[in-house]
Design a protein around this motif. Structure first.
Motif, short mmCIF file in Angstrom:
data_model
loop_
_atom_site.label_atom_id
_atom_site.label_comp_id
_atom_site.label_asym_id
_atom_site.label_seq_id
_atom_site.Cartn_x
_atom_site.Cartn_y
_atom_site.Cartn_z
N ASN A 1 0.82 -1.21 0.00
CA ASN A 1 0.00 0.00 0.00
C ASN A 1 0.85 1.26 0.00
O ASN A 1 0.42 2.32 -0.44
N SER A 2 2.05 1.16 0.53
CA SER A 2 2.93 2.34 0.62
C SER A 2 3.97 2.38 -0.49
O SER A 2 4.86 3.22 -0.47
N GLY A 3 3.88 1.45 -1.44
CA GLY A 3 4.83 1.44 -2.55
C GLY A 3 5.50 0.09 -2.71
O GLY A 3 5.00 -0.93 -2.24
N LEU A 4 6.66 0.07 -3.36
CA LEU A 4 7.37 -1.17 -3.59
C LEU A 4 8.24 -1.51 -2.38
O LEU A 4 8.95 -0.66 -1.84
N TYR A 5 8.14 -2.77 -1.93
CA TYR A 5 9.03 -3.26 -0.88
C TYR A 5 10.08 -4.13 -1.55
O TYR A 5 9.77 -5.12 -2.21
N ILE A 6 11.38 -3.75 -1.39
CA ILE A 6 12.47 -4.44 -2.09
C ILE A 6 13.43 -4.99 -1.04
O ILE A 6 14.32 -4.29 -0.56
N PRO A 7 13.23 -6.23 -0.64
CA PRO A 7 14.13 -6.80 0.39
C PRO A 7 15.51 -7.10 -0.17
O PRO A 7 15.67 -7.39 -1.36
N GLN A 8 16.50 -7.00 0.71
CA GLN A 8 17.88 -7.33 0.35
C GLN A 8 18.41 -8.37 1.32
O GLN A 8 17.93 -8.49 2.45
N ASN A 9 19.40 -9.13 0.88
CA ASN A 9 19.99 -10.14 1.74
C ASN A 9 21.03 -9.55 2.67
O ASN A 9 21.52 -8.43 2.47
N TYR A 10 21.38 -10.34 3.64
CA TYR A 10 22.39 -9.99 4.64
C TYR A 10 23.70 -9.56 3.98
O TYR A 10 24.29 -8.54 4.33
N ASP A 11 24.18 -10.32 3.00
CA ASP A 11 25.45 -10.00 2.35
C ASP A 11 25.23 -9.31 1.00
O ASP A 11 26.18 -9.12 0.24
N HIS A 12 23.97 -8.97 0.71
CA HIS A 12 23.63 -8.23 -0.51
C HIS A 12 24.04 -8.99 -1.77
O HIS A 12 24.35 -8.41 -2.79
N GLN A 13 24.04 -10.31 -1.66
CA GLN A 13 24.24 -11.16 -2.82
C GLN A 13 23.04 -12.08 -2.93
O GLN A 13 22.46 -12.48 -1.93
N PHE A 14 22.66 -12.40 -4.16
CA PHE A 14 21.56 -13.33 -4.38
C PHE A 14 22.15 -14.70 -4.69
O PHE A 14 23.09 -14.84 -5.46
N LYS A 15 21.56 -15.72 -4.08
CA LYS A 15 22.10 -17.09 -4.20
C LYS A 15 21.37 -17.92 -5.25
O LYS A 15 21.70 -19.08 -5.44
N GLY A 16 20.34 -17.33 -5.88
CA GLY A 16 19.58 -18.11 -6.84
C GLY A 16 18.57 -19.00 -6.11
O GLY A 16 18.02 -18.64 -5.08
N TRP A 17 18.37 -20.21 -6.63
CA TRP A 17 17.43 -21.15 -6.02
C TRP A 17 18.10 -21.89 -4.88
O TRP A 17 19.15 -22.49 -5.04
N VAL A 18 17.50 -21.83 -3.70
CA VAL A 18 18.03 -22.51 -2.51
C VAL A 18 16.90 -23.23 -1.81
O VAL A 18 15.73 -22.87 -1.95
N SER A 19 17.24 -24.25 -1.04
CA SER A 19 16.21 -24.94 -0.25
C SER A 19 15.82 -24.10 0.94
O SER A 19 16.55 -23.20 1.37
N ALA A 20 14.66 -24.37 1.49
CA ALA A 20 14.20 -23.65 2.68
C ALA A 20 15.16 -23.86 3.84
O ALA A 20 15.37 -22.96 4.65
N ARG A 21 15.76 -25.06 3.92
CA ARG A 21 16.75 -25.32 4.97
C ARG A 21 17.92 -24.34 4.86
O ARG A 21 18.33 -23.71 5.86
N THR A 22 18.44 -24.18 3.67
CA THR A 22 19.54 -23.24 3.47
C THR A 22 19.10 -21.81 3.69
O THR A 22 19.82 -21.01 4.31
N ALA A 23 17.92 -21.47 3.21
CA ALA A 23 17.43 -20.10 3.34
C ALA A 23 17.32 -19.68 4.80
O ALA A 23 17.70 -18.56 5.17
N LEU A 24 16.82 -20.59 5.67
CA LEU A 24 16.67 -20.25 7.08
C LEU A 24 18.02 -20.27 7.80
O LEU A 24 18.37 -19.30 8.50
N ALA A 25 18.78 -21.33 7.63
CA ALA A 25 20.05 -21.45 8.36
C ALA A 25 21.04 -20.37 7.95
O ALA A 25 21.80 -19.86 8.78
N ALA A 26 21.04 -20.01 6.66
CA ALA A 26 21.95 -18.97 6.17
C ALA A 26 21.35 -17.58 6.29
O ALA A 26 21.98 -16.61 5.88
N SER A 27 20.15 -17.49 6.84
CA SER A 27 19.49 -16.20 7.13
C SER A 27 19.34 -15.34 5.89
O SER A 27 19.67 -14.15 5.90
N LEU A 28 18.83 -15.91 4.80
CA LEU A 28 18.60 -15.16 3.57
C LEU A 28 17.29 -14.40 3.69
O LEU A 28 16.25 -14.97 4.01
#
Length: 743
Positions: free
Chosen positions: A381-408
């Motif tokens: 409602n307030s515009g575009l929300y553009i999340p970024q990662n912790y290290d500001h790099q995108f990892k591509g396709w990852v499993s949910a296990r990796t996404a949570l443990a690596a805090s993406l």
């Protein structure tokens, strides 16, 4: 005139001796039980002293001391100074009375005939208290009667003990415990002859000038040493004068001292008024002491990074009892009154485990489901929300296990889109996190910890994961047993716990040998709020849950402090202390989960072959959601990437096949400090060949991809051909502390 005074004195004592023998006073035990110190002692579960807190501002009383806990030197000095025949008379020293009467007859100054027992009678009965003009004749008669009654019903040691605990001394001080702690900085059992002499002199004249107190103390000390003149050196009254003057200036009996100030305030608030003399808590003194020392030691190491505050809490998983509560860094802090255990702060990535648990429980994803970690623009409602990662790099396709443990961050936001902010908000409230606003208010940033929570409530929420989804209120008082209730699907809680305990899954972000690894089973998650204002480490073992917060009570940002350098070392030290001898085993799988091998494949970009996205492994599933292969459809990937690309900036009309594919124009990069600075790079990708990359008009890389160390500000990213002609450009903004690239 003097003859009349003598007659009056004899009349008084004649009345006293004929007084009603039925006089009754409170017993010694009743007097002791009615005694109310001005301080409350906060004790640990085994009775060890944790904190002493003043709860009566009108007077300064210490604890009631047994006669055996009072220095023999003081007992002797008091008797010599106040009542030489204390152990011989029955309440009234008739020899002293006659001497006082005779001295009055000849106008000779004398100490008087009041015995210790008579003085105690005056302290016990409000009607006998001495006024500014002295006691009346009737009061003196009643005092004599009361003293004789005390001698009939109390033992001598009880009379002396009560007197030493009730006698008013200098200023607001009452009793020898308060006096010895204040003037001499020690317990009453340790008072030496000099200190005992000064104390005895103050009994005689509590508010006399230092010179007069020293003079009287010198006389008492001479009397003490006269029996062993061959053993003790002569009394040096000048030295005693200096010692007395210095002692009378001290005010070192602090209003509160110990190692559990904020926990003490919690239990005192719950106890109400009047405050009890002692309160036993669930805290464990050795652990509390270790927690305080560890927190302060680590914060001293971080002082150069603008960090001064921290808090720590340890919970027993089975009972919810608080084993350690450290609300402040103490002397290191400029806000020692702020309790960091209950203060509300932004939790950063520490809310992610509950989000993934909810998504797994609702069968929206599994631990092996593939989530895309790529540039995303989410309409709000307030515009575009553009999340970024912790290290500001995108990892591509990852499993949910990796996404949570690596805090993406991006996969977490994508997961929240599936669950919805409102449903996630309800789950967090069910876990005991009292969020002030609604889920719609926080929006998709709730996945990254935009709400405010306390360390105590967040640690207790992690305790729910340790207990298979069941939780209860926490307690600081033994014997309180809050009822357990279900707050999370036990199967999802088990799977998330397995992810948070997996060092290989977190290695992609934190490395394979991080501070989070322990030699025993444990599950842990770190988090850092926006602009490095709050740093967290929350984790649990089989028996304990430990929560740590590091930051500044003022809200000021820290400098270059990440999850692994801020709170995590403190968490690890406390966890290792708890498990020095006690083992910690992984939880048993609950009913309804299955463990089976899985494989991950994805189509190669240029061929029809497939490549592994992640290594094959054994994975946990809620029964009915399991599958053995997880793959990405080659045809779907370009379309998804195009949708995620969003709006583009101004482009060159020539070389249409050359364009920047990531990031997109309008991207806002809010630097999240959870990963070490060396990993803080933004990945640029483009299509085309022979490309040169420029940042704000200056060349910095060549090829179809580039890595950039971001720094705050608005920037123009361009690609150009070999002749310097700009082929495409995007505009982006970097917010927060960054790493300035050397040129």
């Amino acid at each position: 005139m003097n003859i009349l005074l003598v007659a009056r004195a004899f009349a008084i004592f004649s009345i006293a001796t004929c007084a009603d023998s039925t006089w009754a006073a409170a017993t010694f035990d009743q007097t002791k039980a009615a005694y109310q110190p001005s301080d409350t002692l906060i004790l640990d579960r085994h009775g060890a002293l944790l904190q002493r807190v003043r709860t009566d501002a009108s007077v300064r009383r210490g604890q009631w001391l047994a006669l055996s806990d009072i220095s023999p030197a003081l007992r002797t000095a008091l008797v010599l100074s106040e009542d030489k025949r204390f152990y011989e008379h029955s309440g009234v020293d008739w020899q002293a009375v006659s001497g006082a009467a005779w001295a009055n007859l000849w106008n000779t100054k004398t100490r008087g005939a009041s015995t210790i027992t008579m003085q105690l009678a005056g302290l016990l009965d409000a009607d006998l208290k001495r006024s500014a003009g002295g006691r009346s004749v009737v009061q003196k008669v009643q005092q004599v009667v009361s003293a004789q009654g005390l001698e009939r019903s109390w033992r001598k040691d009880q009379i002396l003990e009560a007197y030493l605990n009730l006698v008013p001394l200098k200023g607001e001080l009452v009793g020898v415990d308060a006096l010895s702690q204040t003037l001499f900085g020690k317990a009453a059992h340790g008072l030496d002859e000099r200190e005992a002499a000064v104390t005895a002199a103050l009994v005689r004249a509590p508010n006399a000038a230092p010179a007069l107190v020293a003079q009287r103390a010198c006389q008492v000390l001479k009397a003490l040493r006269s029996a062993n003149a061959s053993v003790h050196p002569p009394v040096n009254c000048d030295a005693l004068d200096l010692f007395t003057t210095a002692a009378l200036q001290r005010r070192d009996f602090a209003a509160s001292e110990g190692i559990a100030l904020h926990a003490a305030r919690q239990v005192l608030r719950a106890a109400g008024q009047p405050a009890p003399t002692k309160i036993t808590t669930t805290l464990h003194a050795p652990l509390q002491r270790l927690a305080v020392q560890t927190l302060q030691q680590h914060l001293r190491e971080l002082r150069g990074r603008h960090v001064e505050d921290g808090a720590l809490v340890v919970l027993d998983n089975a009972t919810g009892q608080v084993l350690a509560w450290v609300g402040s860094s103490g002397e290191l802090s400029n806000a020692t009154e702020v309790d960091g255990v209950t203060a509300l702060r932004q939790p950063g990535s520490t809310l992610k485990p509950f989000l993934y648990a909810q998504a797994i429980a609702e069968r929206r994803i599994t631990a092996a489901s593939l989530l895309e970690d790529s540039a995303a623009q989410i309409q709000t409602n307030s515009g575009l929300y553009i999340p970024q990662n912790y290290d500001h790099q995108f990892k591509g396709w990852v499993s949910a296990r990796t996404a949570l443990a690596a805090s993406l961050n991006v996969p977490a936001v994508r997961t929240l889109v599936m669950v919805s902010p409102d449903a996630f908000h309800k789950q967090l409230v069910k876990l005991g996190l009292p969020l002030k606003e609604s889920g719609d208010y926080y929006g998709y940033s709730l996945a990254l910890g935009s709400a405010e929570v306390s360390l105590l409530s967040l640690t207790n929420a992690y305790r729910a994961l340790a207990n298979g989804g069941r939780t209860s209120a926490t307690s600081l008082i033994p014997g309180v047993k809050p009822a357990m209730r279900a707050a999370l699907d036990p199967r999802a809680a088990f799977i998330v716990s397995d992810i948070l305990s997996d060092p290989l899954a977190r290695a992609r972000t934190f490395g394979s040998d991080s501070m989070l690894a322990t030699r025993f089973w444990s599950a842990v998650k770190t988090g850092t709020s926006k602009d490095m204002r709050d740093n967290w480490a929350l984790g649990y073992s089989q028996h304990y849950t430990v929560g740590v917060w590091v930051g500044n009570a003022s809200g000021a940002p820290m400098w270059d402090v990440s999850g692994t350098s801020g709170a995590a070392p403190i968490w690890a030290a406390v966890m290792h202390y708890l498990h020095q001898t006690q083992p910690s085993r992984a939880p048993k799988p609950p009913m309804g989960v299955v463990h089976m091998p899985v494989q991950f494949v994805a189509p190669d970009a240029d061929t029809r072959d497939t490549t592994a996205l992640e290594a094959a492994r054994q994975e946990w599933f809620i029964q009915g959601t399991q599958q053995t292969h997880f793959a990405i459809n080659k045809e779907a990937a370009p379309a998804y990437s195009e949708r995620a690309r969003g709006l583009k900036g101004l482009k060159s009309t020539s070389h249409a096949d050359a364009r920047i594919t990531a990031p997109t124009t309008g991207t806002i990069i809010a630097l999240d400090p959870d990963i070490p600075p060396k990993h803080q790079r933004v990945a640029f990708t483009a299509t085309g060949s022979g490309l040169n990359w420029l940042i704000d008009g200056k060349p910095f890389a060549k090829g179809a991809t580039a890595q950039w160390l971001p720094w705050p500000g608005r920037h123009v990213v361009q690609i150009a051909d070999a002749h310097g002609r700009v082929l495409d450009e995007v505009r982006l903004e970097v917010r927060g502390a960054g790493v300035l690239e050397k040129r």
